[in-house]
Design an enzyme around this catalytic site. Structure first.
Site, PDB file in Angstrom:
ATOM      1  N   LYS A  14      62.579 -26.211   9.295  1.00  0.00           N
ATOM      2  CA  LYS A  14      62.754 -27.543   8.706  1.00  0.00           C
ATOM      3  C   LYS A  14      61.853 -27.744   7.489  1.00  0.00           C
ATOM      4  O   LYS A  14      62.298 -28.264   6.475  1.00  0.00           O
ATOM      5  CB  LYS A  14      62.490 -28.637   9.743  1.00  0.00           C
ATOM      6  CG  LYS A  14      63.472 -28.656  10.895  1.00  0.00           C
ATOM      7  CD  LYS A  14      63.211 -29.793  11.864  1.00  0.00           C
ATOM      8  CE  LYS A  14      61.829 -29.815  12.472  1.00  0.00           C
ATOM      9  NZ  LYS A  14      61.541 -28.718  13.398  1.00  0.00           N
ATOM     10  N   ARG A  89      63.642 -37.988  17.534  1.00  0.00           N
ATOM     11  CA  ARG A  89      63.639 -36.966  18.582  1.00  0.00           C
ATOM     12  C   ARG A  89      64.260 -37.445  19.883  1.00  0.00           C
ATOM     13  O   ARG A  89      64.428 -36.657  20.804  1.00  0.00           O
ATOM     14  CB  ARG A  89      62.207 -36.498  18.845  1.00  0.00           C
ATOM     15  CG  ARG A  89      61.621 -35.768  17.674  1.00  0.00           C
ATOM     16  CD  ARG A  89      60.279 -35.209  17.998  1.00  0.00           C
ATOM     17  NE  ARG A  89      59.754 -34.497  16.840  1.00  0.00           N
ATOM     18  CZ  ARG A  89      58.698 -33.732  16.865  1.00  0.00           C
ATOM     19  NH1 ARG A  89      58.043 -33.556  17.989  1.00  0.00           N
ATOM     20  NH2 ARG A  89      58.284 -33.130  15.783  1.00  0.00           N
ATOM     21  N   ARG A 128      53.379 -18.118  12.530  1.00  0.00           N
ATOM     22  CA  ARG A 128      52.869 -19.222  11.709  1.00  0.00           C
ATOM     23  C   ARG A 128      51.460 -19.594  12.141  1.00  0.00           C
ATOM     24  O   ARG A 128      50.614 -19.933  11.313  1.00  0.00           O
ATOM     25  CB  ARG A 128      53.818 -20.428  11.816  1.00  0.00           C
ATOM     26  CG  ARG A 128      53.419 -21.592  10.936  1.00  0.00           C
ATOM     27  CD  ARG A 128      54.479 -22.673  10.921  1.00  0.00           C
ATOM     28  NE  ARG A 128      54.408 -23.516  12.098  1.00  0.00           N
ATOM     29  CZ  ARG A 128      55.239 -24.527  12.339  1.00  0.00           C
ATOM     30  NH1 ARG A 128      56.231 -24.789  11.506  1.00  0.00           N
ATOM     31  NH2 ARG A 128      55.108 -25.264  13.416  1.00  0.00           N
ATOM     32  N   ARG A 134      46.976 -24.406  12.898  1.00  0.00           N
ATOM     33  CA  ARG A 134      47.407 -25.387  13.898  1.00  0.00           C
ATOM     34  C   ARG A 134      47.288 -24.780  15.288  1.00  0.00           C
ATOM     35  O   ARG A 134      47.935 -23.789  15.593  1.00  0.00           O
ATOM     36  CB  ARG A 134      48.867 -25.790  13.635  1.00  0.00           C
ATOM     37  CG  ARG A 134      49.059 -26.630  12.393  1.00  0.00           C
ATOM     38  CD  ARG A 134      50.503 -26.954  12.124  1.00  0.00           C
ATOM     39  NE  ARG A 134      51.184 -27.503  13.273  1.00  0.00           N
ATOM     40  CZ  ARG A 134      52.465 -27.854  13.285  1.00  0.00           C
ATOM     41  NH1 ARG A 134      53.199 -27.704  12.206  1.00  0.00           N
ATOM     42  NH2 ARG A 134      53.022 -28.336  14.364  1.00  0.00           N
ATOM     43  N   ARG A 146      56.703 -27.106  23.976  1.00  0.00           N
ATOM     44  CA  ARG A 146      57.269 -27.857  22.851  1.00  0.00           C
ATOM     45  C   ARG A 146      58.759 -27.579  22.709  1.00  0.00           C
ATOM     46  O   ARG A 146      59.553 -28.496  22.454  1.00  0.00           O
ATOM     47  CB  ARG A 146      56.544 -27.496  21.543  1.00  0.00           C
ATOM     48  CG  ARG A 146      55.135 -28.054  21.475  1.00  0.00           C
ATOM     49  CD  ARG A 146      54.314 -27.422  20.366  1.00  0.00           C
ATOM     50  NE  ARG A 146      54.889 -27.595  19.060  1.00  0.00           N
ATOM     51  CZ  ARG A 146      54.642 -26.780  18.028  1.00  0.00           C
ATOM     52  NH1 ARG A 146      53.862 -25.738  18.169  1.00  0.00           N
ATOM     53  NH2 ARG A 146      55.188 -27.022  16.857  1.00  0.00           N
TER      54      ARG A 146
END
Length: 188
Positions: A14, A89, A128, A134, A146
């Site tokens: 995204k 969401r 990532r 993160r 998640r």
């Protein structure tokens, strides 16, 4: 005004695609994740509350997110449109977003869903996590939570926009430019 929802699980691409869409269509990017992370970085009360929830893989309450979005809509009244990245969401959030946009005489133009299988998502997020800093991208158990949260709570949102004929799905695996071309074709 062009109002897009870019939809997909964590790691679907995204962020990458939204940058390209923003550049082409001159849209204002509304990423609830970015909004929340900026609150966390600022150390605000909202940010600290959000961090506690996000670290557990739990979604932040709707009224907080809708309030942040309303503030951004007010800031950018003359925009060519908005791209909603990672929001809504839940169906409740989608209904709240539709109601909020209606107060501005606007509506969602299209939801573009990036479809990526769970194994690919896990690999992308762990990769990532090596560079993003993160913590939610560095823990395989949290990533799986998640993805599960997305699959159970957000899939009905696609059905919500399908019922309005405002939904299209795009295969999120492949070359970035090829995926972007398919998105621009869907936008029309």
């Amino acid at each position: 005004m062009l109002n897009l929802i870019l939809f997909g699980p964590p790691g679907a691409g995204k962020g990458t695609q939204s940058e390209k869409i923003i550049a082409k269509y001159k849209l204002i990017h509304l990423s609830t994740g970015d909004l929340l992370r900026s609150e966390i970085q600022a150390g605000s009360e909202l940010g600290l509350k959000a961090k506690t929830l996000m670290d557990q893989g739990i979604l932040v309450p709707d009224e907080v997110v809708i309030g942040m979005i309303d503030n951004k809509l007010k800031e950018h009244r003359n925009a060519a449109g908005f791209i909603f990245d990672g929001f809504p969401r839940t169906v409740k959030q989608a209904e709240a977003l539709d109601a909020l946009l209606a107060t501005y005489n606007e509506s969602i133009t299209l939801m573009v869903a990036l479809v990526v299988d769970d194994n690919e998502l896990l690999a992308r997020l762990l990769n990532r996590g090596k560079t993003s800093g993160r913590p939610d991208d560095q823990n395989e158990e949290l990533i799986s939570k998640r993805i599960h949260e997305y699959n159970t709570k957000t899939t009905p949102v696609a059905e919500y926009y399908q019922s309005q004929n405002k939904y299209t799905s795009i295969d999120g695996i492949g070359e970035v430019e090829t995926i972007f071309q398919m998105i621009t074709e869907a936008i029309g």
